[in-house]
Design a protein around this motif. Structure first.
Motif: not given
Length: 242
Positions: A118-121, A123-129, A146-153, A229-234
């Motif tokens: 998503l970050q590469n296209v 988009i920096d927001r998502a419905l995690a549903l 929500w981060p990926s393995a390389d740290g992009k959120q 703002q985000a209430g949790d950093y997973t």
């Protein structure tokens, strides 16, 4: 503040189904549809697409999506997934006059590298549903990073919506309001329109809100995620969590 997010899932099997009444009444509304489905709406109901484009330009409607087609992307090569997102971005831009800002799918299609794609296209927001029988990681707060393995959120909306067609949603509305006001860092209610028309109490809520926001301020997801703002950093999720 109390926030209300009105979300409708457009169905490619019933493209002529009516959209939520909030759309016709000029209230903020969120529609989830892949780019191919919007193309079909433009061919078969051009006046509806024109009205949607006007409301998107006025920030009264938000289209959530991202992919051109809702395929089993989690099982396909990364190059194919990236093409699906890039081509979808072009189609949304052409049809709506702006790219999609919030990723979402009607069918399951998440995996640990979703934030990276998503970050590469852009988009920096998502419905995690999820709206089927699949599983995603659960969260305590309404917005998480929500981060990926390389740290992009990506910033994710995680509040499970209440069905707008169920009498139980409105019968227990005071309980839902109390719970979110007492427990959430940003009090939030979400309504879901799926396959059935909303109950008559939904129209009452709309009319009341047109007079005063006594039961919450209706918002598009773009406006909501700009404000809350985000209430949790997973941590980065593993494949077994999906």
């Amino acid at each position: 503040a109390l926030h209300v997010v009105d979300l409708a899932l457009l169905d490619d099997a019933h493209p002529d189904a009516p959209w939520p009444a909030s759309f016709d009444k000029g209230m903020p509304v969120n529609l989830l549809a892949c780019a191919a489905l919007l193309e079909r709406v433009g061919r078969e109901r051009p006046e509806r697409l024109a009205a949607l484009r006007e409301r998107v330009a006025a920030d009264l409607a938000d289209v959530c999506g991202g992919p051109y087609l809702e395929r089993d992307d989690a099982l396909l090569p990364l190059e194919s997934q990236l093409w699906n997102l890039l081509h979808g971005r072009e189609v949304y831009q052409r049809l709506l006059g702006r790219p999609v800002r919030t990723f979402g799918r009607r069918r399951f299609g998440f995996h640990p590298n979703t934030p990276l794609l998503l970050q590469n296209v852009g988009i920096d927001r998502a419905l995690a549903l999820v709206f089927d029988e699949s599983v995603v990681p659960s969260h305590r707060t309404t917005v998480v990073n929500w981060p990926s393995a390389d740290g992009k959120q990506v910033q994710c909306f995680t509040r499970t919506p209440l069905p707008a067609d169920s009498p139980q949603t409105f019968f227990h509305l005071a309980h839902h309001l109390h719970r979110t006001i007492m427990n959430d860092h940003a009090a939030t209610l979400a309504l879901l329109h799926k396959d059935k028309p909303a109950g008559p109490w939904y129209a009452d809520w709309l009319e009341l809100t047109r007079l005063a926001p006594v039961l919450g301020r209706w918002m598009t997801l773009t406006a909501y995620l700009n404000e809350v703002q985000a209430g949790d950093y997973t941590p980065a999720a593993s494949a077994d969590e999906f």
